[in-house]
Write a protein that holds these residues in place. Structure first.
Motif, PDB file in Angstrom:
ATOM      1  N   GLY A  42       3.415   9.628   8.426  1.00  0.00           N
ATOM      2  CA  GLY A  42       3.223  10.671   7.420  1.00  0.00           C
ATOM      3  C   GLY A  42       4.196  10.560   6.267  1.00  0.00           C
ATOM      4  O   GLY A  42       3.823  10.735   5.101  1.00  0.00           O
ATOM      5  N   VAL A  43       5.451  10.246   6.570  1.00  0.00           N
ATOM      6  CA  VAL A  43       6.453  10.119   5.510  1.00  0.00           C
ATOM      7  C   VAL A  43       6.199   8.870   4.674  1.00  0.00           C
ATOM      8  O   VAL A  43       6.397   8.880   3.446  1.00  0.00           O
ATOM      9  CB  VAL A  43       7.870  10.122   6.112  1.00  0.00           C
ATOM     10  CG1 VAL A  43       8.912   9.740   5.066  1.00  0.00           C
ATOM     11  CG2 VAL A  43       8.198  11.505   6.679  1.00  0.00           C
ATOM     12  N   ALA A  44       5.742   7.766   5.291  1.00  0.00           N
ATOM     13  CA  ALA A  44       5.408   6.568   4.527  1.00  0.00           C
ATOM     14  C   ALA A  44       4.294   6.865   3.530  1.00  0.00           C
ATOM     15  O   ALA A  44       4.346   6.439   2.370  1.00  0.00           O
ATOM     16  CB  ALA A  44       4.989   5.440   5.472  1.00  0.00           C
ATOM     17  N   ILE A  45       3.292   7.621   3.958  1.00  0.00           N
ATOM     18  CA  ILE A  45       2.179   7.989   3.076  1.00  0.00           C
ATOM     19  C   ILE A  45       2.673   8.882   1.941  1.00  0.00           C
ATOM     20  O   ILE A  45       2.373   8.661   0.758  1.00  0.00           O
ATOM     21  CB  ILE A  45       1.077   8.703   3.862  1.00  0.00           C
ATOM     22  CG1 ILE A  45       0.425   7.758   4.874  1.00  0.00           C
ATOM     23  CG2 ILE A  45       0.022   9.283   2.914  1.00  0.00           C
ATOM     24  CD1 ILE A  45      -0.379   6.654   4.272  1.00  0.00           C
ATOM     25  N   MET A  46       3.430   9.914   2.277  1.00  0.00           N
ATOM     26  CA  MET A  46       3.902  10.858   1.268  1.00  0.00           C
ATOM     27  C   MET A  46       4.847  10.188   0.281  1.00  0.00           C
ATOM     28  O   MET A  46       4.803  10.471  -0.923  1.00  0.00           O
ATOM     29  CB  MET A  46       4.587  12.040   1.943  1.00  0.00           C
ATOM     30  CG  MET A  46       3.632  12.968   2.676  1.00  0.00           C
ATOM     31  SD  MET A  46       2.505  13.816   1.546  1.00  0.00           S
ATOM     32  CE  MET A  46       3.633  14.952   0.743  1.00  0.00           C
ATOM     33  N   SER A  47       5.700   9.301   0.762  1.00  0.00           N
ATOM     34  CA  SER A  47       6.635   8.607  -0.121  1.00  0.00           C
ATOM     35  C   SER A  47       5.884   7.748  -1.125  1.00  0.00           C
ATOM     36  O   SER A  47       6.226   7.705  -2.314  1.00  0.00           O
ATOM     37  CB  SER A  47       7.592   7.740   0.701  1.00  0.00           C
ATOM     38  OG  SER A  47       8.354   8.521   1.593  1.00  0.00           O
ATOM     39  N   LYS A  48       4.862   7.049  -0.655  1.00  0.00           N
ATOM     40  CA  LYS A  48       4.052   6.219  -1.540  1.00  0.00           C
ATOM     41  C   LYS A  48       3.302   7.083  -2.550  1.00  0.00           C
ATOM     42  O   LYS A  48       3.226   6.767  -3.745  1.00  0.00           O
ATOM     43  CB  LYS A  48       3.062   5.409  -0.701  1.00  0.00           C
ATOM     44  CG  LYS A  48       2.175   4.465  -1.501  1.00  0.00           C
ATOM     45  CD  LYS A  48       2.937   3.269  -2.002  1.00  0.00           C
ATOM     46  CE  LYS A  48       1.997   2.240  -2.608  1.00  0.00           C
ATOM     47  NZ  LYS A  48       2.708   1.072  -3.151  1.00  0.00           N
ATOM     48  N   ARG A  49       2.762   8.197  -2.087  1.00  0.00           N
ATOM     49  CA  ARG A  49       1.980   9.067  -2.955  1.00  0.00           C
ATOM     50  C   ARG A  49       2.840   9.706  -4.029  1.00  0.00           C
ATOM     51  O   ARG A  49       2.417   9.886  -5.169  1.00  0.00           O
ATOM     52  CB  ARG A  49       1.307  10.150  -2.095  1.00  0.00           C
ATOM     53  CG  ARG A  49       0.295  11.004  -2.829  1.00  0.00           C
ATOM     54  CD  ARG A  49      -0.254  12.075  -1.912  1.00  0.00           C
ATOM     55  NE  ARG A  49      -0.932  11.493  -0.762  1.00  0.00           N
ATOM     56  CZ  ARG A  49      -1.207  12.165   0.351  1.00  0.00           C
ATOM     57  NH1 ARG A  49      -0.814  13.418   0.476  1.00  0.00           N
ATOM     58  NH2 ARG A  49      -1.844  11.587   1.346  1.00  0.00           N
ATOM     59  N   ILE A  58      10.596   3.271   4.249  1.00  0.00           N
ATOM     60  CA  ILE A  58       9.988   3.915   5.407  1.00  0.00           C
ATOM     61  C   ILE A  58       8.596   3.328   5.579  1.00  0.00           C
ATOM     62  O   ILE A  58       7.762   3.363   4.674  1.00  0.00           O
ATOM     63  CB  ILE A  58       9.927   5.439   5.210  1.00  0.00           C
ATOM     64  CG1 ILE A  58      11.351   5.999   5.086  1.00  0.00           C
ATOM     65  CG2 ILE A  58       9.189   6.103   6.375  1.00  0.00           C
ATOM     66  CD1 ILE A  58      11.410   7.450   4.683  1.00  0.00           C
ATOM     67  N   VAL A  59       8.343   2.781   6.757  1.00  0.00           N
ATOM     68  CA  VAL A  59       7.106   2.045   7.034  1.00  0.00           C
ATOM     69  C   VAL A  59       6.286   2.801   8.059  1.00  0.00           C
ATOM     70  O   VAL A  59       6.831   3.348   9.040  1.00  0.00           O
ATOM     71  CB  VAL A  59       7.435   0.624   7.549  1.00  0.00           C
ATOM     72  CG1 VAL A  59       6.165  -0.131   7.911  1.00  0.00           C
ATOM     73  CG2 VAL A  59       8.237  -0.137   6.502  1.00  0.00           C
ATOM     74  N   SER A  60       4.984   2.846   7.864  1.00  0.00           N
ATOM     75  CA  SER A  60       4.091   3.484   8.826  1.00  0.00           C
ATOM     76  C   SER A  60       4.242   2.856  10.209  1.00  0.00           C
ATOM     77  O   SER A  60       4.468   1.653  10.342  1.00  0.00           O
ATOM     78  CB  SER A  60       2.639   3.357   8.355  1.00  0.00           C
ATOM     79  OG  SER A  60       1.742   3.752   9.376  1.00  0.00           O
ATOM     80  N   ASP A  61       4.082   3.681  11.235  1.00  0.00           N
ATOM     81  CA  ASP A  61       4.142   3.195  12.613  1.00  0.00           C
ATOM     82  C   ASP A  61       2.772   2.778  13.140  1.00  0.00           C
ATOM     83  O   ASP A  61       2.614   2.516  14.332  1.00  0.00           O
ATOM     84  CB  ASP A  61       4.742   4.258  13.528  1.00  0.00           C
ATOM     85  CG  ASP A  61       3.910   5.545  13.561  1.00  0.00           C
ATOM     86  OD1 ASP A  61       2.965   5.667  12.765  1.00  0.00           O
ATOM     87  OD2 ASP A  61       4.222   6.439  14.378  1.00  0.00           O
ATOM     88  N   SER A  62       1.764   2.712  12.274  1.00  0.00           N
ATOM     89  CA  SER A  62       0.395   2.424  12.695  1.00  0.00           C
ATOM     90  C   SER A  62       0.336   1.195  13.604  1.00  0.00           C
ATOM     91  O   SER A  62       0.779   0.103  13.233  1.00  0.00           O
ATOM     92  CB  SER A  62      -0.482   2.198  11.455  1.00  0.00           C
ATOM     93  OG  SER A  62      -1.821   1.952  11.815  1.00  0.00           O
ATOM     94  N   ALA A  63      -0.207   1.383  14.805  1.00  0.00           N
ATOM     95  CA  ALA A  63      -0.279   0.303  15.793  1.00  0.00           C
ATOM     96  C   ALA A  63      -1.263   0.694  16.881  1.00  0.00           C
ATOM     97  O   ALA A  63      -1.514   1.873  17.125  1.00  0.00           O
ATOM     98  CB  ALA A  63       1.101   0.035  16.410  1.00  0.00           C
ATOM     99  N   VAL A  75      13.614   9.067   7.741  1.00  0.00           N
ATOM    100  CA  VAL A  75      12.526  10.040   7.872  1.00  0.00           C
ATOM    101  C   VAL A  75      13.086  11.453   7.839  1.00  0.00           C
ATOM    102  O   VAL A  75      12.526  12.345   7.189  1.00  0.00           O
ATOM    103  CB  VAL A  75      11.739   9.789   9.170  1.00  0.00           C
ATOM    104  CG1 VAL A  75      10.746  10.922   9.439  1.00  0.00           C
ATOM    105  CG2 VAL A  75      11.005   8.452   9.093  1.00  0.00           C
ATOM    106  N   ALA A  76      14.207  11.663   8.514  1.00  0.00           N
ATOM    107  CA  ALA A  76      14.835  12.987   8.498  1.00  0.00           C
ATOM    108  C   ALA A  76      15.225  13.372   7.075  1.00  0.00           C
ATOM    109  O   ALA A  76      14.998  14.523   6.642  1.00  0.00           O
ATOM    110  CB  ALA A  76      16.057  12.993   9.408  1.00  0.00           C
ATOM    111  N   ALA A  77      15.796  12.423   6.320  1.00  0.00           N
ATOM    112  CA  ALA A  77      16.205  12.706   4.946  1.00  0.00           C
ATOM    113  C   ALA A  77      14.997  12.990   4.062  1.00  0.00           C
ATOM    114  O   ALA A  77      15.016  13.912   3.228  1.00  0.00           O
ATOM    115  CB  ALA A  77      17.008  11.526   4.395  1.00  0.00           C
ATOM    116  N   ALA A  78      13.928  12.211   4.241  1.00  0.00           N
ATOM    117  CA  ALA A  78      12.720  12.414   3.438  1.00  0.00           C
ATOM    118  C   ALA A  78      12.084  13.763   3.741  1.00  0.00           C
ATOM    119  O   ALA A  78      11.622  14.460   2.823  1.00  0.00           O
ATOM    120  CB  ALA A  78      11.723  11.287   3.697  1.00  0.00           C
TER     121      ALA A  78
END
Length: 346
Positions: free
Chosen positions: A186-193, A202-207, A263-266
């Protein structure tokens, strides 16, 4: 004599309405792009459906839709996400995923180059998870009606006889195990957006989690009451849902919940609760206390479970509250997320 078909101009070309009309252009798109990315014996037959054999056990089926924005994000894209999400939904039943379908709704003007990257990532994700995309569909809609690309999937798998993972199996005293750090996707998506940059990306954990699940089932068997992947709404939504279905509550320990510093900081910057943020490569398992240690050890021995943790327990609670004890001696109720914080993350 075989009719000549011009190759798709992958580098410069775009999808137009003819690619969804059922004619030669559509056949060219399917054979020249999707079949090359997914290629297998079922697709090669060119039928409108696929027939396949399944092993012994009960069939498991799931379906899902993917409308993520942006389509490409650190750690993946909508294609790999669609495969991982479908595989994981099947795996949460303790099942072995076998076959997938994929339906594409493509907006007119979508670049072939992007579609090729997405399809290739789906094919690679499927091969890594040892599943096959055996049938599909393609539709093209006018500009402005699909935000680029939507993907719908379905999947089937087989769960061994005697294994029945369900919230109604949960009991007081069961342990709550999480397979790793929360909120990465979620944070990877929001950061990119939001075009946010952090010192460490921050990289998505998608797996795909099916191999991890197989190792857990081998270690814990029927001692695993149920498993869920905490996607939309994060851990908070997942545990609240389980609490309602099991007629129990949960007590969590804040200091035990794994969270990456970035992630905590974001989350602090964006005003988000990490427990409400989506994950696409994590699972929550409710496990009998006598089986928790071997299951947790199996999780930590797997690459996708290195940061696994025991974060709490199931308790008797007529109100079905999920409560978290903080490191300062206090506590709070972990409620359902509002549903407005993280739109379109999967």
């Amino acid at each position: 004599m075989k009719a000549y078909q011009r190759k798709l101009d992958i580098r410069n070309g775009c999808v137009d309405l003819s690619h969804g009309s059922g004619g030669r252009a559509m056949a060219q798109l399917i054979s020249g792009l999707f079949h090359e990315a997914f290629g297998n014996e079922w697709l090669a037959r060119g039928n409108d459906q696929s027939a396949f054999d399944v092993g012994a056990g009960r069939m498991v089926m799931t379906t899902d839709g993917y409308v993520v924005s942006p389509l490409f994000f650190p750690g993946g894209n909508i294609g790999s996400l669609a495969v991982h999400g479908t595989v994981n939904d099947i795996a949460m039943a303790g099942a072995r995923p076998l076959y997938l379908s994929a339906s594409f709704i493509i907006e007119e003007g979508f670049r072939f180059a992007d579609l090729k990257m997405i399809a290739e990532s789906m094919g690679e994700a499927a091969r890594t998870a040892d599943v096959h995309i055996v049938t599909g569909d393609t539709k093209v809609v006018e500009r402005g009606k699909a935000d680029g690309l939507f993907i719908s999937t379905a999947g089937v798998g087989v769960v061994p006889h005697g294994l029945d993972l369900s919230a109604e199996n949960a009991r007081v005293g069961d342990r709550v195990l999480i397979s790793g750090t929360l909120g990465d996707h979620g944070v990877a998506i929001m950061s990119k957006r939001q075009n946010l940059a952090f010192e460490t990306e921050i990289v998505s954990d998608s797996a795909a989690l099916n191999d991890l699940v197989a190792k857990m089932v081998e270690a814990g068997g029927r001692g695993i009451r149920l498993m869920r992947d905490p996607t939309r709404g994060g851990l908070a939504a997942t545990l609240n849902e389980i609490a309602q279905q099991s007629d129990l509550g949960f007590h969590l320990r804040e200091e035990a919940i794994p969270l990456k510093p970035g992630v905590a900081a974001a989350c602090e910057l964006l005003g988000l609760d990490p427990l409400h943020v989506a994950n696409e490569g994590k699972l929550v398992a409710i496990v009998a206390p006598e089986n928790a240690a071997p299951v947790l050890a199996a999780m930590r021995a797997h690459p996708l479970g290195r940061d696994a943790a025991d974060i709490g327990e199931a308790v008797a609670d007529d109100h079905h509250f999920v409560q978290m004890a903080t490191s300062f001696g206090g506590g709070r109720i972990v409620d359902w997320p509002s549903g407005e914080q993280l739109p379109r993350i999967c």
